[in-house]
Design an enzyme around this catalytic site. Structure first.
Site, PDB file in Angstrom:
ATOM      1  N   SER A 170       0.798  -1.373  -0.186  1.00 35.28           N
ATOM      2  CA  SER A 170       0.098  -0.021   0.202  1.00 35.28           C
ATOM      3  C   SER A 170       0.630   1.229   0.011  1.00 35.28           C
ATOM      4  O   SER A 170       2.041   1.085   0.395  1.00 35.28           O
ATOM      5  CB  SER A 170      -0.820   0.059   1.451  1.00 35.28           C
ATOM      6  OG  SER A 170      -1.396   1.393   1.463  1.00 35.28           O
ATOM      7  N   TYR A 199      -1.503  -2.061  10.275  1.00 35.99           N
ATOM      8  CA  TYR A 199      -1.715  -2.020   8.918  1.00 35.99           C
ATOM      9  C   TYR A 199      -0.293  -1.562   7.849  1.00 35.99           C
ATOM     10  O   TYR A 199       0.304  -2.503   7.301  1.00 35.99           O
ATOM     11  CB  TYR A 199      -2.755  -1.227   8.378  1.00 35.99           C
ATOM     12  CG  TYR A 199      -2.986  -1.286   6.696  1.00 35.99           C
ATOM     13  CD1 TYR A 199      -3.536  -2.468   6.358  1.00 35.99           C
ATOM     14  CD2 TYR A 199      -2.745  -0.313   5.908  1.00 35.99           C
ATOM     15  CE1 TYR A 199      -3.763  -2.665   4.865  1.00 35.99           C
ATOM     16  CE2 TYR A 199      -2.976  -0.311   4.626  1.00 35.99           C
ATOM     17  CZ  TYR A 199      -3.664  -1.651   4.074  1.00 35.99           C
ATOM     18  OH  TYR A 199      -3.658  -1.687   2.741  1.00 35.99           O
TER      19      TYR A 199
END
Ligand SMILES: NC(=O)c1ccc[n+]([C@@H]2O[C@H](COP(=O)([O-])OP(=O)(O)OC[C@H]3O[C@@H](n4cnc5c(N)ncnc54)[C@H](OP(=O)(O)O)[C@@H]3O)[C@@H](O)[C@H]2O)c1
Length: 263
Positions: free
Chosen positions: A140, A153
């Site tokens: 990401s 995350y």
């Protein structure tokens, strides 16, 4: 283009993974489609219409690494080979560090990091035996920097970079390719399914997410990048600029990130 080729795609019941399944079979390939949601996988298979027989649904939980090597051995035995592994499945987070219990950090790592590397480790010996294959993992933009409400995350995605760069360096000699997919914003359910401090679904489509590219466009960019053997495949629009800002103007990155709401 992918006629006779076999791809394993995780996260196949939704979003980017779902779009990749549809695009891969449209281009003539066969897909082993995985997620933890059998009805969701069956829905994606049915949506492939006259190509649905090219989709094999293999559900498993990425956080249960004890089953993964048996699942892989069975699939390779049945299909004979495996050309691509798209590690797409993952989960996001919407909770501050001070309110995130350690079990939740571990849960996010189990899915995003340990699940992904377990599947990769189980697939790797088969690709080494074949002396060919391409393994992709999904990071990401927040796998390139810290970001409010996404401590575990961001950390789990950053860990993937270390693992997959090593995989590339160790296995170039085995003719095994590796690419890191780095999405910015893609209009999927990722923010809806993101875990809050209680480990429950955040349940909202975030404003940023709404402005993202479609999963179909993301799938197109990923396949194009893979065919060009790109080490990093950037997926998104203007939000990707933040990667360059973080790298070349870190002071500006922190000024921008400082404005993100974190309460
Ligand atoms: N969308 C974005 O803007 C964006 C940005 C950066 C990175 N990403 C990354 O892109 C990847 C795909 O996300 P998406 O945007 O397509 O989100 P999504 O629509 O929420 O899809 C996530 C997929 O991961 C699967 N998954 C989650 N937990 C699992 C588990 N424990 N076991 C097995 N499968 C599990 C889900 O299946 P189940 O139905 O089984 O839960 C679903 O198929 C993720 O790795 C995400 O971190 C997305």
């Amino acid at each position: 283009m992918f006629i006779g080729k076999i791809a394993w795609i995780t996260g196949a019941s939704s979003g980017i993974g779902e779009a990749l399944v549809k695009e891969f079979v449209k281009r003539g390939g066969t897909v082993i489609a995985s997620s933890n949601d059998m009805p969701g996988l069956e829905r994606v298979k049915a949506a492939c219409g006259d190509k649905s027989s090219m989709v094999h649904c293999v559900p498993f939980d990425l956080s249960d690494t004890s089953v993964i090597s048996d699942v892989v051995d069975l699939q390779v035995k049945e299909r004979g080979r495996l050309d691509f592994l798209f590690n797409i499945g993952g989960i996001s987070q919407r909770a501050r560090i001070d309110e995130t219990p350690i079990w939740l950090d571990r849960k996010i790592f189990e899915i995003n990091y340990f699940g992904t590397i377990s599947l990769t480790k189980a697939v790797l010996p088969h690709m080494v035996r074949q002396q060919s294959g391409h393994i992709l993992a999904t990071s990401s933009i927040s796998g390139r920097f810290g970001f409010p409400l996404r401590s575990a995350y961001s950390a789990s995605k950053q860990a993937l970079h270390g693992f997959f760069e090593t995989l590339y360096l160790e296995n170039k000699k085995n003719n095994i390719r590796s690419s890191m997919i780095i999405p910015g914003r893609v209009r999927t359910s990722i923010s809806i399914h993101a875990l809050n401090a209680e480990g429950k679904e955040h349940g909202k489509l975030d404003d940023g997410q709404k402005k993202g590219i479609t999963p179909e466009k993301a799938a197109e960019i990923i396949l194009k990048g893979m065919l060009r053997n790109k080490r990093e495949i950037l997926v998104g629009k203007e939000e990707l600029l933040i990667l360059h800002i973080r790298r070349y103007f870190p002071w500006l990155f922190f000024r921008i990130a400082d404005k993100i709401k974190s309460t």
